[in-house]
Design a protein around this motif. Structure first.
Motif, mmCIF file in Angstrom:
data_model
loop_
_atom_site.group_PDB
_atom_site.id
_atom_site.type_symbol
_atom_site.label_atom_id
_atom_site.label_comp_id
_atom_site.label_asym_id
_atom_site.label_seq_id
_atom_site.Cartn_x
_atom_site.Cartn_y
_atom_site.Cartn_z
ATOM 1 N N ASP A 146 -20.843 0.316 43.299
ATOM 2 C CA ASP A 146 -20.366 1.327 42.688
ATOM 3 C C ASP A 146 -20.244 0.492 41.051
ATOM 4 O OD1 ASP A 146 -18.277 4.474 43.435
ATOM 5 O OD2 ASP A 146 -18.206 3.303 41.210
ATOM 6 N N PHE A 147 -19.437 1.238 40.081
ATOM 7 C CA PHE A 147 -18.755 0.864 38.875
ATOM 8 C C PHE A 147 -17.228 -0.208 39.131
ATOM 9 C CE2 PHE A 147 -21.914 3.058 36.278
ATOM 10 C CZ PHE A 147 -22.136 3.073 35.290
ATOM 11 N N VAL A 148 -17.349 0.936 39.677
ATOM 12 C CA VAL A 148 -15.424 0.378 40.081
ATOM 13 C C VAL A 148 -15.378 0.041 41.474
ATOM 14 C CG1 VAL A 148 -13.011 1.366 40.348
ATOM 15 C CG2 VAL A 148 -15.337 1.303 38.794
ATOM 16 N N HIS A 149 -14.895 -0.700 42.299
ATOM 17 C CA HIS A 149 -14.773 -0.943 43.570
ATOM 18 C C HIS A 149 -12.813 -0.944 43.622
ATOM 19 C CE1 HIS A 149 -18.299 -3.767 44.855
ATOM 20 N NE2 HIS A 149 -18.457 -2.772 44.381
ATOM 21 N N ARG A 150 -12.690 -1.530 44.669
ATOM 22 C CA ARG A 150 -10.810 -1.073 45.110
ATOM 23 C C ARG A 150 -10.379 -2.279 46.201
ATOM 24 N NH1 ARG A 150 -13.013 -1.815 50.071
ATOM 25 N NH2 ARG A 150 -11.408 -0.960 51.724
ATOM 26 N N ASP A 151 -9.488 -2.848 45.512
ATOM 27 C CA ASP A 151 -8.952 -4.212 45.955
ATOM 28 C C ASP A 151 -8.016 -3.208 47.439
ATOM 29 O OD1 ASP A 151 -7.183 -6.359 47.050
ATOM 30 O OD2 ASP A 151 -6.841 -6.555 44.836
ATOM 31 N N PRO A 152 -8.689 -3.843 48.425
ATOM 32 C CA PRO A 152 -7.852 -3.463 49.971
ATOM 33 C C PRO A 152 -6.501 -3.883 50.702
ATOM 34 C CG PRO A 152 -9.717 -5.033 50.309
ATOM 35 C CD PRO A 152 -9.795 -4.558 49.228
ATOM 36 N N LYS A 153 -6.181 -4.845 49.596
ATOM 37 C CA LYS A 153 -4.629 -4.790 49.800
ATOM 38 C C LYS A 153 -3.776 -4.084 48.957
ATOM 39 C CE LYS A 153 -6.207 -7.977 52.447
ATOM 40 N NZ LYS A 153 -6.433 -7.241 53.774
ATOM 41 N N THR A 154 -4.059 -4.012 47.663
ATOM 42 C CA THR A 154 -3.485 -3.496 46.909
ATOM 43 C C THR A 154 -3.736 -1.474 46.722
ATOM 44 O OG1 THR A 154 -4.726 -3.725 44.330
ATOM 45 C CG2 THR A 154 -3.046 -5.753 45.653
ATOM 46 N N TYR A 155 -5.249 -1.512 47.067
ATOM 47 C CA TYR A 155 -5.633 -0.535 46.243
ATOM 48 C C TYR A 155 -5.743 0.111 45.529
ATOM 49 C CZ TYR A 155 -3.389 1.208 50.855
ATOM 50 O OH TYR A 155 -2.875 1.020 52.349
ATOM 51 N N LYS A 156 -5.691 -0.768 44.214
ATOM 52 C CA LYS A 156 -6.508 -0.896 42.681
ATOM 53 C C LYS A 156 -7.698 -1.123 42.420
ATOM 54 C CE LYS A 156 -1.681 -1.853 40.878
ATOM 55 N NZ LYS A 156 -0.506 -2.979 40.069
ATOM 56 N N PRO A 157 -7.821 -0.275 41.779
ATOM 57 C CA PRO A 157 -9.300 -0.368 41.169
ATOM 58 C C PRO A 157 -9.605 -1.460 40.634
ATOM 59 C CG PRO A 157 -8.076 0.546 39.709
ATOM 60 C CD PRO A 157 -7.092 1.146 40.823
ATOM 61 N N ILE A 158 -10.827 -2.264 40.661
ATOM 62 C CA ILE A 158 -11.456 -3.782 40.186
ATOM 63 C C ILE A 158 -12.649 -3.245 40.258
ATOM 64 C CG2 ILE A 158 -8.982 -4.899 41.360
ATOM 65 C CD1 ILE A 158 -12.472 -5.501 43.712
ATOM 66 N N SER A 159 -12.749 -4.209 38.371
ATOM 67 C CA SER A 159 -14.666 -3.791 39.011
ATOM 68 C C SER A 159 -15.247 -4.976 39.496
ATOM 69 C CB SER A 159 -14.734 -5.603 37.148
ATOM 70 O OG SER A 159 -16.299 -5.006 36.949
ATOM 71 N N SER A 160 -16.489 -3.774 40.232
ATOM 72 C CA SER A 160 -16.967 -3.916 41.073
ATOM 73 C C SER A 160 -18.396 -5.939 40.219
ATOM 74 C CB SER A 160 -18.917 -3.643 41.153
ATOM 75 O OG SER A 160 -19.678 -2.797 40.290
ATOM 76 N N ALA A 161 -18.076 -5.701 39.336
ATOM 77 C CA ALA A 161 -19.007 -6.825 39.117
ATOM 78 C C ALA A 161 -18.566 -8.170 39.312
ATOM 79 C CB ALA A 161 -18.828 -6.806 37.166
ATOM 80 N N THR A 162 -16.697 -8.668 39.342
ATOM 81 C CA THR A 162 -15.992 -9.798 40.099
ATOM 82 C C THR A 162 -15.311 -9.433 41.199
ATOM 83 O OG1 THR A 162 -14.645 -9.079 38.300
ATOM 84 C CG2 THR A 162 -16.225 -10.965 37.701
ATOM 85 N N PRO A 163 -15.274 -9.892 41.964
ATOM 86 C CA PRO A 163 -14.708 -10.170 43.411
ATOM 87 C C PRO A 163 -13.501 -10.244 43.117
ATOM 88 C CG PRO A 163 -15.902 -12.428 43.503
ATOM 89 C CD PRO A 163 -16.082 -11.512 42.147
#
Lengths: 706, 270
Positions: free
Chosen positions: A113-130
């Motif tokens: 997706d354009f946007v992923h989530r950090d599974p630990k914090t649930y916050k949206p993160i860019s999919s470009a960087t882990p």
């Protein structure tokens, strides 16, 4: 407006570009010749030139061909072939282009997706960087932090880019503006990053709006995407006539003065000063930014102007950026009406300078400099069209189209260079070039509301503006015509025997209704707000995770709040299938209360459709919206609102983040396409590799078209 | 200064570019080498050759001491101090010759820059003409006369801190002479668009910088204007960076190179 860049000229790709390089190329030229002797011999096959047109739709293309508006593409289709090209799920550009680049589905390359989530914090993160696992450590001296380790950013895309395989086999490979390649992974091929390349602030198009007018608000109340700098027009010499404006342009974060664990706020950016001098007639301004100056009339863009940001004093650490200014309105003395007279100057997002980028944007690192030696400055920001300004209402359609023309010229210059270099010394033999074009995608997103180019009898879009529509209803067609003319240039100049493919990553559909997935999940009991709250957002911690089974981050993604995976998961893996089935069934059964229309056309479980390498990181469910529907920006970033479905009144009015079956892309070839049809994006990658007799990498699943 | 620049222009306009400005490498090779040889001969004449030889010898002796007696800390420190003293003496011997040679070398360099560092504006360029007023003079009443074929594309913008700016556009390649006026004061400036490589005017000024831009006469010291300028593109130069940096590169490489290579044959102690 001063324009001192050399006119676009060309240089064979096997030779150093002409001019500018001086000693570097003189000495390096010899070294490169020596190195070339060690390089694998280029395969003795004709070259391949690919034009990658984001968002080109087969239905619109066919109509325009039938109407005689795309003569070059018609010729190409007749001589070779034209088919629709199946896209990936979800049909989002970073996902689709990553699939083309690696020959893998999203489960293979890990971009979902354009946007992923950090599974630990649930916050949206860019999919470009882990998600960051290596925090920066720094030594603090006074108020300055000197980083000593950590903080490195890498590209999240897995798999092997096809250009690495080609390059290792000796194919002379050049890739221009490839999406999803920033941060730039190491490669021996020549690559220039495209969509996803940030601006100097680290954002994806943060503009600056200098104005003495009241700050405009968006109809939906969402936050503006730029820096709004309310300025005072001053009377420098005290003669009673206002004459100048001072402002600042934000650059990169001031990392030497931000504690490593602190969040970056609006006040944490380095700034550069800019001064505007008004002429007495209020028709033009003289702009001083850094050492550069420009004189622009109302309604004009300046050329690129260089600005420098000092990370540490006295130039010990400094970063160069470049910016263009647009003199929107030069009538200071504002009233209260945001649409009335006033002073309004727009500054583009500060782009990296290609000759000296603050972050690597190409491989080899110096290739962007080599290109700029020939082309002059060019847009380096991934999505150069000023869509945010149009979405936010800073620009009207005329302003926007004027800027799109600048991007088109940039694209044409680069494509002509790419084509000339492709021909090189060997008439394209053993060479492969890919050139990305953003025209159609972004303009379909922004201008669909003026007149549906796909469905002649479509009702007016909710964001239709009568006055503007009359003038701009054919703009999307003009974008197709521009691509047609680029294709014509290629056809006319392609070395004999070379292959030419024109492809797109997906097609397009209208986007008239916003679906608020998180609101739907809340209303159906899968997402529970904290006590006392009915609306809010995931990033601001308004969700009660101890009772939440599923949530939405991303345009097509639903994640289960699974134990052992999410920070506060409650859904046992054994129960996951049942929860997914229940959500899928309900979404598929959902009908739009406005007209009873189907909202979701298809639901897919990632474990059913993706290969396994990185499937564990994938969303659990992929939502395939029906034509006209799309997840709202707010829900994508984790907001939970009041209504499940609303009219899309945004100028972002065309879309493709739907069921992939309704938004296939296109493929044109100058060689006849086999009648079997049914081609997909991954097949194009396989086709290119096979053409050069290169074996695919592990995990590549496409089949060569020929 | 005006007379000096006019004299230098007269001389160098005759001797530079014998085959036209297209062949930059000829002048950028010949004149630095000639300047290097001339400098070598002047250096031999005006420098204390015996003193220089003695100072160099002294430096070598003391450096040898440092190597040979490296275990004797006091000895190393004393030898280092003596080597540095000899080095200072060496530099002192070179100071006088440097003062003598600097003006002619600068003149050659400046003229080479004027002839070869800049390119004409592209024919379709829209350059800015920027005028800075003399201290205390306002720019708001400054006007610009342009010749036929050149138009004011935007401006003027007159800033209260004494600048006036116009954007210009040419109909066809050529050298256009514009006139900037403030009351009775009027000064001209040439702007080069397109065409063959040639000596390109950049700015007129009455500050010390006039010496760096000899392509046009300096402004009179009592002029209403301090500087009249346009930014011009750098000329592409083979093997070196474009523009001024490239001319400097050619000049120093070939003048110093020729000086070092010919010092022994010409019996010059450097």
């Amino acid at each position: 407006m001063s324009r001192f860049e050399a006119p676009p000229s060309v240089a064979p790709r096997h030779l150093p570009p002409k001019g500018g390089g001086g000693v570097r190329f003189g000495i390096l030229g010899g070294l490169l010749t020596l190195l070339a002797a060690c390089h694998p011999k280029p395969p003795d096959v004709p070259g391949v030139f690919i034009l990658g047109v984001d968002g080109m739709d087969p239905v619109i293309t066919q109509r325009l061909i039938d109407e005689g508006k795309l003569p070059n593409l018609a010729k190409l289709a007749k001589a070779g072939g034209f088919e629709s090209l199946a896209t990936v799920n979800p049909p989002q550009s970073p996902v689709a282009w990553s699939s083309f680049v690696t020959g893998m589905d999203p489960g293979g390359h890990g971009i979902f997706d354009f946007v992923h989530r950090d599974p630990k914090t649930y916050k949206p993160i860019s999919s470009a960087t882990p998600p960051s696992t290596d925090p920066t450590k720094a030594i603090e001296i006074g108020d300055t932090y000197f980083p000593i380790s950590g903080g490195a950013v890498s590209n999240n895309r897995g798999g092997v880019p096809f250009w690495d395989l080609l390059e290792k086999a000796g194919v002379d490979t050049e890739i221009y503006r490839i999406p999803g390649n920033y941060p730039v992974p190491d490669s021996g091929a020549k690559t220039l990053s495209g969509m996803g390349t940030s601006d100097m602030r680290g954002g994806y198009g943060v503009y600056t709006w200098f104005t003495d007018k009241p700050i405009p608000t968006k109809p939906d109340g969402s936050k503006l995407k730029g820096d709004i700098e309310v300025v005072t027009v001053e009377d420098f010499d005290g003669d009673g006539v206002v004459d100048n404006v001072h402002g600042t342009l934000k650059g990169p974060p001031d990392l030497f003065h931000i504690a490593p664990d602190a969040e970056i706020t609006d006040n944490n950016y380095l700034t550069a000063g800019v001064t505007f001098w008004l002429d007495k007639d209020r028709t033009s301004i003289y702009i001083q930014a850094g050492d550069d100056t420009a004189l622009v009339k109302e309604g004009e863009w300046s050329d690129w102007m260089k600005v420098s940001y000092e990370g540490l004093p006295h130039g010990v650490v400094s970063y160069d950026g470049m910016v263009r200014f647009y003199a929107k309105q030069l009538k200071p003395g504002a009233g209260e009406d945001p649409k009335g007279p006033g002073f309004a100057v727009y500054a583009s997002p500060v782009n990296f300078v290609p000759s000296n980028p603050a972050q690597q944007i190409s491989t080899p690192k110096t290739w962007s400099e080599d290109l700029s030696d020939i082309l002059g400055n060019f847009y380096t920001q991934g999505m150069p069209e000023e869509t945010n300004a149009l979405k936010d209402g800073m620009f009207d359609d005329d302003d926007y189209i004027r800027q799109v023309a600048l991007v088109q010229q940039d694209t044409r210059n680069m494509m002509e260079l790419a084509l000339a270099r492709f021909k090189g010394d060997h008439d394209g033999h053993g060479a492969m070039t890919f050139m990305y074009v953003s025209d159609i995608d972004l303009q379909c997103h922004m201008l669909w509301r003026h007149g549906d180019p796909k469905y002649a009898d479509a009702p007016h879009h909710p964001a239709w503006e009568e006055k503007s529509a009359a003038k701009h209803k054919l703009d999307i067609e003009h974008m197709y015509e521009h691509v047609d003319s680029l294709a014509g240039d290629i056809i006319d100049n392609l070395p004999k025997g070379s292959s030419f493919l024109l492809m797109s990553d997906h097609g397009f559909q209208p986007y008239t209704r916003d679906v608020h997935l998180n609101t739907w999940l809340r209303d159906n009991g899968y997402l529970v707000m904290k006590a006392g709250k009915t609306t809010g957002s995931i990033p601001t911690d308004d969700v009660d995770w101890s009772k939440t089974k599923a949530y939405n981050i991303g345009f097509n993604a639903i994640y289960l709040n699974e134990t052992g995976r999410e920070g506060q998961g409650i859904v046992a893996p054994a129960d996951a299938d049942a929860v997914m089935k229940a959500i899928s069934d309900k979404l598929l059964a959902q009908r739009d209360p406005k007209d009873g229309h189907v909202v979701v056309r298809k639901m897919a479980r990632s474990k059913d459709i993706y290969s396994k390498q990185r499937e564990a990181e994938a969303p659990d469910l992929i939502v395939g919206f029906d034509i006209g529907y799309g997840n709202s920006d707010q829900s994508t970033l984790g907001e939970i609102g009041t209504e499940e479905l609303t009219d899309n009144t945004s100028r972002w009015s065309g879309n493709h983040l739907m069921d992939p079956d309704v938004v296939p892309g296109v493929i044109f070839s100058n060689e006849p396409l086999p009648p079997a049809g049914g081609y997909g994006l991954l097949d194009v990658t396989a086709t290119v590799l096979k053409h050069f007799h290169v074996d695919p990498a592990t995990g590549m699943t496409g089949k060569s078209i020929y | 200064m005006t007379s000096l620049i006019a004299f230098l222009n007269t001389v160098f306009d005759v001797i530079l570019a014998p085959f036209g400005h297209r062949l930059a490498a000829f002048d950028l090779l010949i004149w630095p080498v000639a300047a290097g040889i001339a400098a070598l001969l002047v250096y031999k004449k005006v420098s204390n050759q015996k003193g220089i030889a003695a100072a160099k010898n002294g430096i070598q002796v003391h450096l040898l001491e440092i190597v040979l007696y490296k275990d004797d800390l006091v000895g190393v420190l004393v030898s280092t101090a003596r080597a540095m003293a000899q080095n200072g003496l060496y530099l002192g011997y070179n100071l006088g010759p440097a003062v003598v040679m600097m003006p002619p070398m600068t003149a050659v360099l400046v003229e080479l820059v004027a002839h070869y560092a800049y390119a004409p504006l592209p024919a379709d360029a829209t350059p800015l003409l920027e005028v800075t007023m003399a201290p205390g003079r306002a720019s708001k009443d400054v006007t610009l006369d342009v010749p036929k074929g050149l138009t004011v594309d935007a401006g003027p913008v007159a800033t209260p801190d004494g600048m006036a700016v116009w954007r210009l556009k040419a109909d066809a390649p050529g050298d256009y002479v514009v006139t900037v006026k403030d009351g009775a004061d009027a000064e001209s400036k040439t702007i080069a668009f397109g065409g063959e490589p040639r000596k390109i005017p950049v700015q007129r000024t009455n500050t010390w910088e006039a010496i760096l831009y000899p392509a046009e006469a300096p402004l009179p010291s009592d002029s209403a204007f301090q500087t009249i300028s346009t930014k011009v593109p750098n000329r592409e130069l083979t093997f070196f960076p474009d523009g001024e940096d490239g001319v400097l590169g050619w000049f120093f490489l070939f003048s110093l190179g020729s000086g070092f290579l010919l010092s022994k044959p010409l019996g010059v102690e450097l």
